[in-house]
Enzyme design. Structure first.
Site, PDB file in Angstrom:
ATOM      1  N   GLU A 130     -46.896 -18.259  11.523  1.00 30.38           N
ATOM      2  CA  GLU A 130     -47.842 -17.477  10.734  1.00 30.38           C
ATOM      3  C   GLU A 130     -48.738 -16.656  11.664  1.00 30.38           C
ATOM      4  OE1 GLU A 130     -51.422 -18.224   7.441  1.00 30.38           O
ATOM      5  OE2 GLU A 130     -50.957 -19.747   8.956  1.00 30.38           O
TER       6      GLU A 130
ATOM      7  N   LYS B 274     -48.601 -15.398   0.920  1.00 30.56           N
ATOM      8  CA  LYS B 274     -49.328 -16.668   0.924  1.00 30.56           C
ATOM      9  C   LYS B 274     -50.135 -16.752  -0.364  1.00 30.56           C
ATOM     10  CE  LYS B 274     -52.261 -19.440   4.033  1.00 30.56           C
ATOM     11  NZ  LYS B 274     -52.920 -19.449   5.365  1.00 30.56           N
TER      12      LYS B 274
ATOM     13  N   CYS C   2     -48.140 -21.966   5.749  1.00 33.10           N
ATOM     14  CA  CYS C   2     -49.217 -22.841   6.213  1.00 33.10           C
ATOM     15  C   CYS C   2     -49.889 -23.639   5.080  1.00 33.10           C
ATOM     16  CB  CYS C   2     -50.248 -22.012   6.978  1.00 33.10           C
ATOM     17  SG  CYS C   2     -51.393 -22.989   7.997  1.00 33.10           S
TER      18      CYS C   2
END
Length: 531
Positions: free
Chosen positions: A279, A356, A390
């Site tokens: 990321e 995300k 993440c």
């Protein structure tokens, strides 16, 4: 008009009328009362579907749930799911094969359409409605290019003969047309071949004395598609690679490009199928931006590189014949929102993205990043994968949905500033592997960027994690990098082991979910699929 209760006495007469309309259509959740009412008439000694079971069938495999209505009243229905022949040794346990009627074990990549129920209202029998339903199932098998259709058929006529003959003798008499069974006779007439007699298939089925027949209809039009991943295999080896990226300053775009090309070349030399970057590994490009007045301004300046980053990764995926999940980078959308987006670069040249969804407090406060609202799986040439960036891995609902949609591998690019953050991601990814019978691969950043606020220090120990069972490494770790060292590692896994563990493992986390008590639903955007 919806059917509730017994059909009106004029039902058969209306079938013969000139303006009667007999329609074959997919079932919907709104048909629940009609289906259950018909079950109570057709199978008075059996238990009808619960609302949660019926809803799960419609949600999981809508194309396999079919009904026939006469002038708006449901008079026949059929339920089915897709399974893989290699996953079930004997096909003799209805509850296992159907997950107690919920069909959450439906496998879009399977080879067999398995029929779990068919019913025709008694007052409509003799009108060849079961033939229509079987023909609809056969058509579905052909359109999906499945190898066969299988059913475990009740023999409800056996109950009245159980004192005078064995179940095998009764079945022989039905096959030879000396006796007529309400179910088996119709199945044989529709081209099914008797494969076996199954004792204890439905122990509560008093009419069949617990017995059922195993019947097969082979799809003679089945054509193995050699251009796609084989559906049935003992082994499905996939070579995975990750880059544990060193966060050093770059002096130019060419410097950054050279580092990316090197990493992809290393993976290609080792014949990796998938390469995962971390990321926001692109934060090193902030060294090329110059002075900025705030972290938010710097983040927007970084977003100016997003198209060049995507083009670079896509080009390298094609050049080196490696599927690349390019970690993530900041992107400015057309409507002015700053988002953290992962590029999925297929080696055939396709480019897809995953935003995300869950934004950390620091991302929002320092940079003004917005969360996405779309989730999907990605069909790579080695199988279906999911990508979570993440923090998203720390929310178990998302991997559960991706697994439900057919993902066999979860890819998690991450970026954490200290060991605490790393442990959160690592622990959650290992839990996701166990909960969903998945392999999970992570890739993180290491090193320092003194000029980048909110991302100046980094900690990572990237890895590939497995379910925890006897088929896998004892600690559930297929491979793990040394902490806080730049490296590129390649490891081969067998995705088939993860899929098989779902049904053959010591525990069955996926199949044993209490979907009658809890559930997960996706309310956001999702691209349309045929699965």
């Amino acid at each position: 008009m919806r059917y509730v209760g017994a059909p009106r006495p004029s039902l058969l007469k209306r079938l013969m009328s000139d303006d009667a309309r007999l329609i074959l259509r997919p079932l919907t959740v709104a048909d629940f009362e009609a289906v259950v009412a018909m079950q109570l008439v057709c199978f008075p000694t059996g238990d009808p579907w619960t609302r949660s079971e019926f809803t799960s069938q419609i949600k999981t495999f809508p194309r396999g749930q079919i009904g026939i209505e006469l002038d708006g009243e449901l008079v026949a229905s059929s339920s089915s799911l897709i399974l893989d022949d290699d996953d079930y040794e004997d096909w003799h346990d209805w509850r296992t094969l159907t997950d107690d009627g919920r069909i959450t074990n439906h496998d879009p990549d399977g080879d067999t359409l398995y029929g779990i129920e068919m019913q025709v209202h008694p007052k409509m029998r003799g009108q060849r409605l079961s033939r229509r339903l079987y023909e609809a199932r056969k058509d579905l098998v052909r359109r999906l290019n499945l190898r066969r259709m299988a059913v475990g058929g009740r023999i409800p006529g056996y109950g009245v003969h159980k004192e005078t003959m064995t179940a095998a003798e009764y079945v022989d008499n039905v096959v030879n047309q000396a006796l007529k069974d309400p179910v088996l006779t119709s199945q044989i007439a529709n081209g099914f071949v008797l494969d076996a007699l199954i004792p204890g298939y439905l122990p509560d089925d008093e009419d069949s004395v617990g017995y059922a027949t195993s019947l097969i209809w082979p799809n003679l039009d089945y054509v193995p598609n050699r251009s796609k991943r084989r559906r049935r295999r003992a082994v499905q080896r996939v070579r995975l690679g990750f880059v544990q990226w060193q966060m050093n300053r770059v002096t130019s775009w060419e410097d950054f490009e050279q580092r990316v090309v090197f990493a992809v070349d290393v993976a290609a030399d080792r014949r990796a199928d998938i390469l995962l970057f971390p990321e926001l590994f692109t934060l090193v490009l902030l060294a090329l931006v110059g002075d900025v007045s705030s972290p938010a301004e710097g983040a927007r300046a970084l977003a100016q590189f997003s198209d060049r980053v995507f083009d670079l990764l896509r080009r390298e995926a094609m050049r080196c014949n490696v599927n690349i999940v390019g970690g993530s980078t900041l992107v400015m959308t057309d409507d002015g929102n700053l988002m953290n987006i992962a590029p999925i670069c297929h080696r055939d040249g396709r480019l897809e993205t995953q935003a995300k969804l869950h934004i950390t407090p620091d991302e929002s406060r320092w940079w003004g990043v917005q969360g996405g609202d779309s989730l999907q799986t990605f069909d790579m040439d080695v199988g279906r994968v999911g990508v979570l960036i993440c923090y998203d891995s720390e929310f178990p609902e998302l991997p559960r949905l991706l697994t439900e949609w057919g993902a066999r591998l979860l890819l998690v690019p991450y970026n954490t500033t200290d060991r605490y953050g790393h442990v959160r991601v690592r622990t959650c990814c290992r839990a996701r592997a166990i909960e969903n019978h998945l392999f999970v691969m992570t890739a993180g950043c290491v090193g320092n960027l003194s000029h980048v606020k909110n991302a100046d220090v980094h900690f990572a120990q990237s890895g590939i994690y497995t379910p925890s069972d006897v088929q896998f490494p004892m600690d559930g770790i297929a491979m793990e990098a040394p902490p806080n060292h730049e490296t590129i590692l390649i490891h081969e896994v067998d995705l088939e082991m993860g899929r098989r563990q779902r049904t053959e493992g010591t525990v069955h986390n996926w199949l044993d979910r209490r979907t009658d008590l809890t559930g997960v639903s996706w309310l956001g955007k999702r691209p349309t699929t045929d699965s």
